[in-house]
Design an enzyme around this catalytic site. Sequence first.
Site, PDB file in Angstrom:
ATOM      1  N   ARG A  90      -4.293  46.042  35.342  1.00  0.00           N
ATOM      2  CA  ARG A  90      -4.007  44.683  34.903  1.00  0.00           C
ATOM      3  C   ARG A  90      -5.298  44.000  34.478  1.00  0.00           C
ATOM      4  O   ARG A  90      -6.319  44.100  35.152  1.00  0.00           O
ATOM      5  CB  ARG A  90      -3.352  43.866  36.024  1.00  0.00           C
ATOM      6  CG  ARG A  90      -2.029  44.421  36.501  1.00  0.00           C
ATOM      7  CD  ARG A  90      -0.947  44.209  35.428  1.00  0.00           C
ATOM      8  NE  ARG A  90       0.310  44.787  35.814  1.00  0.00           N
ATOM      9  CZ  ARG A  90       0.814  45.922  35.316  1.00  0.00           C
ATOM     10  NH1 ARG A  90       0.133  46.602  34.426  1.00  0.00           N
ATOM     11  NH2 ARG A  90       1.977  46.371  35.701  1.00  0.00           N
ATOM     12  N   GLU A 120      -4.437  38.357  26.257  1.00  0.00           N
ATOM     13  CA  GLU A 120      -4.077  39.179  25.111  1.00  0.00           C
ATOM     14  C   GLU A 120      -3.129  38.404  24.207  1.00  0.00           C
ATOM     15  O   GLU A 120      -2.149  37.859  24.697  1.00  0.00           O
ATOM     16  CB  GLU A 120      -3.440  40.485  25.581  1.00  0.00           C
ATOM     17  CG  GLU A 120      -4.440  41.368  26.302  1.00  0.00           C
ATOM     18  CD  GLU A 120      -3.854  42.700  26.755  1.00  0.00           C
ATOM     19  OE1 GLU A 120      -2.646  42.920  26.569  1.00  0.00           O
ATOM     20  OE2 GLU A 120      -4.608  43.505  27.293  1.00  0.00           O
ATOM     21  N   HIS A 147      -2.900  48.448  25.816  1.00  0.00           N
ATOM     22  CA  HIS A 147      -2.221  48.913  27.037  1.00  0.00           C
ATOM     23  C   HIS A 147      -0.939  49.665  26.661  1.00  0.00           C
ATOM     24  O   HIS A 147       0.151  49.325  27.080  1.00  0.00           O
ATOM     25  CB  HIS A 147      -1.923  47.705  27.929  1.00  0.00           C
ATOM     26  CG  HIS A 147      -1.537  48.064  29.333  1.00  0.00           C
ATOM     27  ND1 HIS A 147      -2.383  48.712  30.193  1.00  0.00           N
ATOM     28  CD2 HIS A 147      -0.405  47.858  30.019  1.00  0.00           C
ATOM     29  CE1 HIS A 147      -1.797  48.880  31.360  1.00  0.00           C
ATOM     30  NE2 HIS A 147      -0.580  48.379  31.277  1.00  0.00           N
TER      31      HIS A 147
END
Length: 182
Positions: A90, A120, A147
Amino acid sequence: MGVVGVGRIGTAVVNRLKPFGFRILGYDPGQPPGHEKAIGYERTDRLDDLFAQADIITLHCPANNQTRGILDGSGLSRLKPGAILVNTARGELLDDLDALEASLRNGQLAAAAIDTLAQEPPREHPLLTAWRDRSDWLEGRLVITPHNAFYSDHAAIEMRHNAAQTVKILLDEGRLRNQITA
């Protein structure tokens, strides 16, 4: 090798590292005593002990009140000098790009690989600009990926299957699996 968070994903990482002969340290206060023996890592009871010993730290814990910002400026300064940091968990665990840049510039961190950021899409930051521009001081020392490294055709099918299974369990049994609470 230091693994922060030895749950499902962290355990999979430990199992993948063992054949390479790494000394693996694990920190996860949520795991019961003996978990380290069953999986095959050395438990550290204090995060700072793992930080001080590990040449490579890989994060696999959720972002919650105990873990958000664990690698802020203070956390980064407690890492073994010259350590390598991997964050595939994370972005909020490493929420200070100023501190990350300083740690890379002063050599506290030899390198970092991150596939998730606290914000993000990311805001403009000198570290991200240096990375995009392939600045000499940073070349080969910072890897940033979206990610989504897990993604493949097989993974997409598996995710849909698992989502359907979760709904089926909820409807059939009234039980919600994989529930995340913050």
